[in-house]
Design a protein around this motif. Structure first.
Motif, PDB file in Angstrom:
ATOM      1  N   GLU A 182       0.832  -1.203   0.000  1.00 23.23           N
ATOM      2  CA  GLU A 182       0.000   0.000   0.000  1.00 23.23           C
ATOM      3  C   GLU A 182       0.870   1.258   0.000  1.00 23.23           C
ATOM      4  O   GLU A 182       0.612   2.215  -0.731  1.00 23.23           O
ATOM      5  CB  GLU A 182      -0.923   0.003   1.224  1.00 23.23           C
ATOM      6  N   LEU A 183       1.889   1.260   0.854  1.00 16.49           N
ATOM      7  CA  LEU A 183       2.778   2.423   0.895  1.00 16.49           C
ATOM      8  C   LEU A 183       3.558   2.557  -0.407  1.00 16.49           C
ATOM      9  O   LEU A 183       3.756   3.667  -0.914  1.00 16.49           O
ATOM     10  CB  LEU A 183       3.745   2.296   2.066  1.00 16.49           C
ATOM     11  N   LEU A 184       4.001   1.444  -0.974  1.00 20.34           N
ATOM     12  CA  LEU A 184       4.804   1.505  -2.195  1.00 20.34           C
ATOM     13  C   LEU A 184       4.001   2.082  -3.348  1.00 20.34           C
ATOM     14  O   LEU A 184       4.539   2.828  -4.187  1.00 20.34           O
ATOM     15  CB  LEU A 184       5.319   0.106  -2.538  1.00 20.34           C
ATOM     16  N   ARG A 185       2.718   1.766  -3.397  1.00 23.92           N
ATOM     17  CA  ARG A 185       1.879   2.348  -4.447  1.00 23.92           C
ATOM     18  C   ARG A 185       1.806   3.867  -4.299  1.00 23.92           C
ATOM     19  O   ARG A 185       1.913   4.603  -5.283  1.00 23.92           O
ATOM     20  CB  ARG A 185       0.475   1.733  -4.390  1.00 23.92           C
ATOM     21  N   CYS A 186       1.617   4.319  -3.064  1.00 19.93           N
ATOM     22  CA  CYS A 186       1.566   5.771  -2.842  1.00 19.93           C
ATOM     23  C   CYS A 186       2.923   6.421  -3.091  1.00 19.93           C
ATOM     24  O   CYS A 186       3.015   7.503  -3.688  1.00 19.93           O
ATOM     25  CB  CYS A 186       1.102   6.058  -1.412  1.00 19.93           C
ATOM     26  N   ALA A 187       3.986   5.768  -2.647  1.00 22.24           N
ATOM     27  CA  ALA A 187       5.328   6.332  -2.838  1.00 22.24           C
ATOM     28  C   ALA A 187       5.674   6.438  -4.316  1.00 22.24           C
ATOM     29  O   ALA A 187       6.341   7.399  -4.744  1.00 22.24           O
ATOM     30  CB  ALA A 187       6.358   5.474  -2.113  1.00 22.24           C
ATOM     31  N   SER A 188       5.237   5.478  -5.118  1.00 25.12           N
ATOM     32  CA  SER A 188       5.544   5.527  -6.548  1.00 25.12           C
ATOM     33  C   SER A 188       4.760   6.631  -7.254  1.00 25.12           C
ATOM     34  O   SER A 188       5.218   7.178  -8.261  1.00 25.12           O
ATOM     35  CB  SER A 188       5.240   4.177  -7.199  1.00 25.12           C
ATOM     36  N   VAL A 189       3.582   6.973  -6.717  1.00 24.11           N
ATOM     37  CA  VAL A 189       2.802   8.073  -7.306  1.00 24.11           C
ATOM     38  C   VAL A 189       3.449   9.413  -6.982  1.00 24.11           C
ATOM     39  O   VAL A 189       3.583  10.284  -7.848  1.00 24.11           O
ATOM     40  CB  VAL A 189       1.352   8.025  -6.783  1.00 24.11           C
ATOM     41  N   TRP A 190       3.881   9.581  -5.718  1.00 24.55           N
ATOM     42  CA  TRP A 190       4.417  10.868  -5.290  1.00 24.55           C
ATOM     43  C   TRP A 190       5.886  11.054  -5.677  1.00 24.55           C
ATOM     44  O   TRP A 190       6.367  12.184  -5.740  1.00 24.55           O
ATOM     45  CB  TRP A 190       4.259  11.020  -3.788  1.00 24.55           C
ATOM     46  N   ASN A 191       6.604   9.983  -5.893  1.00 23.41           N
ATOM     47  CA  ASN A 191       8.031  10.069  -6.234  1.00 23.41           C
ATOM     48  C   ASN A 191       8.276   9.317  -7.536  1.00 23.41           C
ATOM     49  O   ASN A 191       8.949   8.286  -7.566  1.00 23.41           O
ATOM     50  CB  ASN A 191       8.886   9.479  -5.110  1.00 23.41           C
ATOM     51  N   ASP A 192       7.696   9.838  -8.615  1.00 27.34           N
ATOM     52  CA  ASP A 192       7.710   9.116  -9.886  1.00 27.34           C
ATOM     53  C   ASP A 192       8.941   9.405 -10.725  1.00 27.34           C
ATOM     54  O   ASP A 192       9.057   8.915 -11.843  1.00 27.34           O
ATOM     55  CB  ASP A 192       6.447   9.432 -10.689  1.00 27.34           C
ATOM     56  N   GLY A 193       9.863  10.239 -10.226  1.00 32.29           N
ATOM     57  CA  GLY A 193      11.088  10.503 -10.962  1.00 32.29           C
ATOM     58  C   GLY A 193      11.000  11.596 -11.984  1.00 32.29           C
ATOM     59  O   GLY A 193      11.978  11.887 -12.667  1.00 32.29           O
ATOM     60  N   ASN A 194       9.840  12.252 -12.098  1.00 28.45           N
ATOM     61  CA  ASN A 194       9.694  13.303 -13.103  1.00 28.45           C
ATOM     62  C   ASN A 194       9.881  14.705 -12.539  1.00 28.45           C
ATOM     63  O   ASN A 194       9.788  15.673 -13.264  1.00 28.45           O
ATOM     64  CB  ASN A 194       8.309  13.201 -13.753  1.00 28.45           C
ATOM     65  N   GLY A 195      10.104  14.825 -11.231  1.00 29.65           N
ATOM     66  CA  GLY A 195      10.428  16.112 -10.644  1.00 29.65           C
ATOM     67  C   GLY A 195       9.257  17.033 -10.406  1.00 29.65           C
ATOM     68  O   GLY A 195       9.431  18.151  -9.931  1.00 29.65           O
ATOM     69  N   GLN A 196       8.023  16.634 -10.720  1.00 28.15           N
ATOM     70  CA  GLN A 196       6.873  17.500 -10.567  1.00 28.15           C
ATOM     71  C   GLN A 196       6.191  17.335  -9.215  1.00 28.15           C
ATOM     72  O   GLN A 196       5.417  18.197  -8.809  1.00 28.15           O
ATOM     73  CB  GLN A 196       5.869  17.232 -11.686  1.00 28.15           C
ATOM     74  N   SER A 197       6.428  16.250  -8.527  1.00 31.93           N
ATOM     75  CA  SER A 197       5.817  16.013  -7.225  1.00 31.93           C
ATOM     76  C   SER A 197       6.767  15.177  -6.391  1.00 31.93           C
ATOM     77  O   SER A 197       7.622  14.466  -6.918  1.00 31.93           O
ATOM     78  CB  SER A 197       4.471  15.293  -7.379  1.00 31.93           C
ATOM     79  N   THR A 198       6.579  15.276  -5.085  1.00 33.79           N
ATOM     80  CA  THR A 198       7.396  14.456  -4.194  1.00 33.79           C
ATOM     81  C   THR A 198       6.776  14.431  -2.808  1.00 33.79           C
ATOM     82  O   THR A 198       6.092  15.382  -2.400  1.00 33.79           O
ATOM     83  CB  THR A 198       8.839  14.973  -4.109  1.00 33.79           C
TER      84      THR A 198
END
Length: 784
Positions: A182-198
């Protein structure tokens, strides 16, 4: 209203848990929504009689400039008494409070040009990963809270209940896997490597424990398995390595000002310390990461996640002094929040877990141990919350009881039925298997009836892990973990099958007999489970390959079993363990300047029994460790571990080399012997010692209990094999030290009696045997 559903589900699951982590019931979420907007306000209702220091909620260092303060759509960090400084954050930057009252920053829809000092060199862009996913802050905070409790309690405090189709061990691993995924799904959304969100703290919780215990090569191994899973959202599956690098790039990020305004940090100081430690762990620089965690705990002693990660890093480094420092940095803070001396106030949330973690640090090194204080903390934690704090309490007890030789109590706590209930649910990173390994060592120390058989049963928990992950000899021949683990899915629930079998027996429809007569139906469940659907995140995170820590503890237990003839040197378990070590070594990343487990001295020590020490490291290692590895490697060759036995006999001179190496590694000074002609007067060539480098003999190798299994027992065994007077005197001195410091250990007294017999002191040998028997040697049945 739909936004409140995750919180309601979170709260209901907490209430349904049968007393697991009593402090979970304190967690309540209150949501309110305005008719004109979907803005979500979240507060944590907690004990108001004990208020954390203002600095924990103070964001004055991040106070934005005038332009930001006057911008449209500003959001406050929190409301009420906690927000005394009335600081504001710019639109697109949101800060929430987690379960323990610490801040978590979320950045989304923010003007990227205004964020400076991002280290884009370590960011790894993803190919449209999770493009359709929503940045749900409420869900992210909920998943972070659940994962933080899972990490701190080693999986015991879990809001999910795993399926029990494959036994209690798999059920515990499945519970932790659900929380982690569950956390990994959220972490991958917020830290997707594109620099627009974190949201860097999501990445810390998702990846830092894995890096602390396994290193970056182990994370790459998990990523290879994750790459074959079904993505939760459109796009590529999440990558732990990319998530960690993206989060670490924001460590020094600042929000740029205009005019005379000064740029301010994007993240809180606590988050920046966590990210600095994460960036060091990414480089396998655990020593620098340990320094970051110690500094973090000095400033933020209420950070239980930081304390838990600090203990993991200290264990990987084998640095008991660092673990003790981490514990003492926060011990008074948490004791003050235990309701006061007269217990007039309720204890603060998480206090029982904090007590057990502090006890782990206090008991990590025998020389620095405060066993009485640590045991008091453990007993208090167990009396209040045995389910939530049981795993970490047992970890502390293994060090406390082991340092005093109280093997009978240790057997009860780690190998008996009542004791195993304390850590049976701790499935995060196979923590329960590690504690069972300590239980096996306790059985051998107690030397009770059938202790070897009982200890071997506990070792088979490690063997099961090697088997299902494809890390044994047969699995590696079949393609290794990437092939074998493809068929591993999360356990099934047996409740429906059990009910169905009862009613089918009552009302006919004899499906059981039909399955017995038709082999295709017998394998139907297996086909449904293994072959038809792609693997999910839960599947991968449930069935993990062995980490260096697990292989180290498996080697120490099997080594002890071999020395007491519990297993033969040519046993297939040694073959599988050697194959697992070799496979882990071969998983090295091509760009690495270090070997996969070079950061962990105990892993180097254990693997040297089976592998050539020169192949285990690139850089210079501590002199004491290098000598110990050479001695154990020679011992492994003389014992022919994992090899077919032949009639070639070993000589006393060969064993004498082993004894000298291990004796030199065990001492903190250069050993010297009487000159004999023109021969060297030292056991080993003298090397210059730089006290500021790894050549320092006092450089830590491992926590005392773990090191003792290799150096002390290996040295005594080698001395007995040599059999001359000087060697036996050395073994007698080692046994004398043990019986003085750990006088309640039956195995020590029995070993002492064997050495005294060989020295011809029959009276003292008989007294030592009597002491061993009086302490329980040879008594009791097997622990099943």
């Amino acid at each position: 209203m739909s936004a409140t559903l995750p919180s309601i589900r979170f709260h209901l699951r907490a209430k349904q848990m049968r007393g697991v982590c009593s402090y979970l019931s304190e967690l309540k979420y209150h949501y309110s929504s305005a008719a004109s907007s979907a803005t979500l306000k979240r507060k944590a209702v907690r004990n108001t009689s004990i208020t954390p220091p203002r600095s924990y909620f103070d964001i004055s260092s991040l106070k934005p400039n005038k332009e930001i303060s006057n911008s449209v759509g500003v959001r406050r960090f929190s409301e009420g008494a906690q927000n005394n400084n009335e600081s504001y954050l710019p639109h697109g930057v949101n800060r929430q409070s987690d379960f323990f009252g610490e801040a978590i920053t979320f950045v989304n829809d923010f003007d990227e040009s205004r964020i400076t000092s991002i280290d884009k060199s370590i960011q790894i862009p993803c190919s449209n990963q999770n493009a359709a996913a929503q940045h749900d802050i409420a869900k992210a905070v909920e998943s972070f809270d659940g994962m933080a409790l899972c990490i701190v309690s080693r999986g015991a405090s879990n809001l999910h209940t795993g399926n029990d189709g494959d036994g209690p061990d798999a059920k515990a691993m499945h519970s932790s896997a659900m929380t982690w995924s569950e956390l990994l799904r959220c972490a991958s959304v917020w830290n997707d490597g594109n620099g627009q969100s974190t949201s860097p703290m999501l990445a810390v919780a998702a990846v830092a424990p894995l890096l602390a215990q396994g290193g970056k090569d182990y994370v790459h191994r998990i990523d290879k398995l994750l790459s074959a899973t079904q993505s939760p959202t459109p796009g590529t599956p999440p990558s732990l390595w990319k998530i960690a690098n993206h989060a670490a790039s924001f460590r020094d990020a600042f929000i740029s000002g205009t005019g005379d305004d000064v740029a301010t940090p994007l993240l809180t100081p606590r988050e920046r310390f966590h990210l600095h430690a994460l960036s060091m762990l990414i480089q396998n620089n655990h020593r620098c990461a340990m320094g970051a965690y110690l500094r973090l705990l000095e400033l933020y002693p209420g950070d239980l996640l930081g304390l838990s990660l600090a203990l993991d890093v200290a264990y990987s480094l084998g640095d008991g002094e660092a673990a003790r420092a981490a514990a003492t940095n926060v011990s008074t803070y948490w004791s003050e929040r235990d309701g006061g001396t007269l217990r007039l106030h309720p204890a603060q949330s998480g206090q029982t877990l904090a007590s057990s973690l502090v006890a782990v640090g206090l008991s990590s090194s025998s020389a620095l141990s405060r066993a009485a204080t640590a045991e008091t903390l453990v007993e208090m934690a167990l009396s209040r919350d045995p389910d939530g704090a049981g795993g970490t309490s047992v970890w502390a007890l293994s060090n406390i009881l082991g340092s005093e030789g109280r093997s009978s109590e240790m057997v009860s706590r780690l190998a008996g039925f009542d004791g195993t209930q304390l850590y049976q649910n701790c499935g995060f990173l196979n923590f329960h298997t590690r504690m069972a390994g300590y239980g096996g060592i306790a059985l051998l120390d107690r030397r009770g009836a059938a202790s070897e058989r009982s200890a071997l049963r506990l070792y088979d928990g490690f063997a099961y892990l090697l088997d299902y992950s494809g890390n044994n000899a047969m699995g590696i021949n079949n393609g290794g973990e990437e092939v074998v683990l493809r068929d591993m899915k999360v356990p099934r629930s047996v409740v429906r099958d059990a009910v169905g079998s009862i009613f089918s027996g009552w009302f006919g429809n004899d499906d059981a007999k039909e399955k017995e007569n038709d082999p295709s139906l017998q394998d139907q469940d297996t086909v449904q489970r293994k072959g038809q659907k792609p693997r999910t995140l839960e599947d991968t995170l449930c069935w993990l390959p062995p980490s260096p820590i697990l292989l180290t503890q498996a080697t120490s237990l099997l080594f002890r079993l071999t020395l007491v003839d519990g297993v033969s040197q040519s046993d297939h378990r040694w073959v599988d363990l050697k194959a697992a070590w070799k496979y882990s070594l071969e998983m090295e990343n091509e760009a690495n300047t270090q070997k996969p487990f070079e950061f962990m001295p105990m892993a180097l020590l254990a693997s040297s029994l089976l592998l050539d020490p020169e192949t285990l490291h690139h850089e210079q290692i501590p002199l004491q460790l290098e000598i110990a590895m050479q001695g154990l490697n020679k011992m492994g060759k003389l014992l022919k571990l994992g090899q077919s036995q032949d009639r070639t006999s070993t000589t006393a001179s060969e064993w004498n080399e082993v004894m000298r190496d291990l004796a030199q590694a065990r001492d903190s000074c250069q050993r010297w012997e009487m000159p004999d002609g023109m021969e060297s007067t030292t056991y080993l060539p003298t090397r210059s010692v730089d006290h500021n480098s790894k050549s320092n003999p006092k450089y830590p190798i491992g926590w005392d209990f773990d090191v003792r299994q290799f150096l002390e027992h290996g040295l005594c065994y080698a001395a007995v094999q040599v059999g001359d007077y000087e060697s036996l005197c050395l073994a007698r001195a080692i046994c004398s030290e043990g019986t003085t410091l750990r006088q309640n250990c039956p195995e020590l007294w029995w070993r002492y009696s064997v050495v005294l017999d060989m020295l011809g002191d029959e009276v003292a040998a008989e007294n030592a045997r009597a002491a061993s028997v009086s302490l329980g040697s040879g008594e009791g049945g097997s622990t099943n």
